[in-house]
Design a protein around this motif. Sequence first.
Motif, mmCIF file in Angstrom:
data_model
loop_
_atom_site.group_PDB
_atom_site.id
_atom_site.type_symbol
_atom_site.label_atom_id
_atom_site.label_comp_id
_atom_site.label_asym_id
_atom_site.label_seq_id
_atom_site.Cartn_x
_atom_site.Cartn_y
_atom_site.Cartn_z
ATOM 1 N N LEU A 160 -8.616 -6.986 2.137
ATOM 2 C CA LEU A 160 -7.932 -5.780 1.676
ATOM 3 C C LEU A 160 -6.765 -5.405 2.589
ATOM 4 O O LEU A 160 -5.923 -4.589 2.228
ATOM 5 C CB LEU A 160 -8.911 -4.608 1.579
ATOM 6 N N ASN A 161 -6.726 -5.989 3.786
ATOM 7 C CA ASN A 161 -5.627 -5.744 4.716
ATOM 8 C C ASN A 161 -4.406 -6.582 4.345
ATOM 9 O O ASN A 161 -4.522 -7.649 3.745
ATOM 10 C CB ASN A 161 -6.033 -6.117 6.148
ATOM 11 N N GLY A 162 -3.233 -6.116 4.760
ATOM 12 C CA GLY A 162 -2.058 -6.958 4.624
ATOM 13 C C GLY A 162 -0.917 -6.301 3.877
ATOM 14 O O GLY A 162 -0.927 -5.093 3.605
ATOM 15 N N PRO A 163 0.098 -7.074 3.521
ATOM 16 C CA PRO A 163 1.287 -6.538 2.856
ATOM 17 C C PRO A 163 0.969 -6.022 1.454
ATOM 18 O O PRO A 163 0.105 -6.556 0.754
ATOM 19 C CB PRO A 163 2.239 -7.733 2.812
ATOM 20 N N THR A 164 1.683 -4.995 1.038
ATOM 21 C CA THR A 164 1.492 -4.415 -0.300
ATOM 22 C C THR A 164 2.809 -4.316 -1.064
ATOM 23 O O THR A 164 2.873 -3.662 -2.111
ATOM 24 C CB THR A 164 0.850 -3.012 -0.188
ATOM 25 N N GLY A 165 3.851 -4.968 -0.548
ATOM 26 C CA GLY A 165 5.168 -4.881 -1.169
ATOM 27 C C GLY A 165 5.262 -5.508 -2.539
ATOM 28 O O GLY A 165 6.196 -5.209 -3.301
ATOM 29 N N LEU A 191 -2.352 3.531 -6.309
ATOM 30 C CA LEU A 191 -2.197 2.942 -4.977
ATOM 31 C C LEU A 191 -3.298 1.914 -4.770
ATOM 32 O O LEU A 191 -4.470 2.190 -5.021
ATOM 33 C CB LEU A 191 -2.274 4.037 -3.908
ATOM 34 N N ARG A 192 -2.926 0.720 -4.258
ATOM 35 C CA ARG A 192 -3.894 -0.375 -4.146
ATOM 36 C C ARG A 192 -3.873 -1.008 -2.758
ATOM 37 O O ARG A 192 -2.919 -0.870 -2.015
ATOM 38 C CB ARG A 192 -3.601 -1.440 -5.203
ATOM 39 N N TRP A 193 -4.981 -1.715 -2.472
ATOM 40 C CA TRP A 193 -5.067 -2.476 -1.235
ATOM 41 C C TRP A 193 -4.157 -3.701 -1.327
ATOM 42 O O TRP A 193 -3.590 -3.984 -2.390
ATOM 43 C CB TRP A 193 -6.507 -2.935 -0.975
ATOM 44 N N SER A 194 -4.049 -4.436 -0.253
ATOM 45 C CA SER A 194 -3.229 -5.652 -0.251
ATOM 46 C C SER A 194 -3.723 -6.616 -1.331
ATOM 47 O O SER A 194 -4.931 -6.761 -1.551
ATOM 48 C CB SER A 194 -3.308 -6.330 1.114
ATOM 49 N N GLY A 195 -2.793 -7.252 -1.996
ATOM 50 C CA GLY A 195 -3.145 -8.154 -3.096
ATOM 51 C C GLY A 195 -3.118 -7.467 -4.436
ATOM 52 O O GLY A 195 -3.015 -8.130 -5.477
ATOM 53 N N THR A 197 8.356 1.342 -7.507
ATOM 54 C CA THR A 197 7.986 -0.034 -7.161
ATOM 55 C C THR A 197 7.840 -0.171 -5.646
ATOM 56 O O THR A 197 8.753 0.204 -4.896
ATOM 57 C CB THR A 197 9.047 -1.024 -7.660
ATOM 58 N N PRO A 198 6.699 -0.698 -5.163
ATOM 59 C CA PRO A 198 6.531 -0.936 -3.727
ATOM 60 C C PRO A 198 7.590 -1.913 -3.211
ATOM 61 O O PRO A 198 7.980 -2.853 -3.910
ATOM 62 C CB PRO A 198 5.130 -1.532 -3.616
ATOM 63 N N GLN A 199 8.041 -1.690 -1.978
ATOM 64 C CA GLN A 199 9.103 -2.484 -1.381
ATOM 65 C C GLN A 199 8.568 -3.333 -0.225
ATOM 66 O O GLN A 199 7.496 -3.076 0.323
ATOM 67 C CB GLN A 199 10.222 -1.566 -0.872
ATOM 68 N N GLU A 200 9.355 -4.334 0.141
ATOM 69 C CA GLU A 200 9.004 -5.190 1.269
ATOM 70 C C GLU A 200 8.840 -4.333 2.523
ATOM 71 O O GLU A 200 9.610 -3.410 2.766
ATOM 72 C CB GLU A 200 10.096 -6.234 1.495
ATOM 73 N N GLY A 201 7.851 -4.646 3.320
ATOM 74 C CA GLY A 201 7.549 -3.887 4.530
ATOM 75 C C GLY A 201 6.358 -2.963 4.366
ATOM 76 O O GLY A 201 5.811 -2.467 5.355
#
Length: 310
Positions: A207-212, A232-236, A185-189
């Motif tokens: 597509l930029n940004g957080p992925t947590g 693996l995915r882009w932000s969102g 599971t992706p984590q914060e940060g």
Amino acid sequence: MKKIIFNTLLALTIATTLSSCLKDSVTDLDPSKGVNVIEFANPAAIVKTGAPYSLYTFAYATTETPSLPITVSYSGPQEFAPQDITVNIGLAPASTIDTYNTAIGTTYSMLNGNGYTFTGTSVVIKQGTNKATFTIPLKPGQFDFSKQEVLPITISSASSGVISGNFRTILLNVNAKNAYDGIYTPQEGSFVQRYSNPTTPTTGDALNGPTGTNPDVTLTTVSLTTVQIGNLRWSGGSSGVGGIDNLQATVDPATNLVTMKALGNATLANIPGSVNRYDPATKTFTLNFDWNQTSTKRVYSLKIKYKGSR
């Protein structure tokens, strides 16, 4: 008048004949008119349809000593076996794997003999039942990480009944899982950043940004120390990251340091001076890598924690 009567009789004859043919066709398609067959019940999802044999895949941790349960079925319109049916099961010849490879374009090989203890067995589908199960003991620690290994098994004979043509012989693809294999599971940060050139970040790029909060990723065994990262995915989280096919992480067991690469993009690498490490205590990967460094650079900072087995 005779001509009219003749034409009428001819039409009635044709209609009667067609009706009879249609009835025969419907009867032939009626499952209740079919014959039961003795076959292997599906132990998992079929890997590829349209192949000469059905192939099923399984993976086990090297620390496990599992047994693979295989079920033989009395299948068809008759719900239960009318008598005890002894079914003999054995290994199919290695040429079965060659036939599969030639037809599908794969490179499966025979499972190392040290990886299992099965040579053959007999099971009895008891009268009034429709299934019987046996197990094949496996030794994942003896699997060859460098190969896609297959165990071909076949129904050699039965004391009564018809043996299936389609599911008489099946292939069991068995793989070992290394210590890092699983769902994470992706984590914060965690975040991703795209660039329009080596130094200029793109702006207004969804597509930029957080992925947590992105969906879970899968880590699939490639070798004793390497896993392939999937989903693996882009932000969102709505679209997958392209251009880095076969993204892989290799762990040095002595230091727990991780080296990143992508077989589909030779530019992908660890960001110099960044943290790329596996924490065995928390089963967490901290990964920092980039690609296309001299053109449209992409930077990914990924922290993922073990959730469970695949």
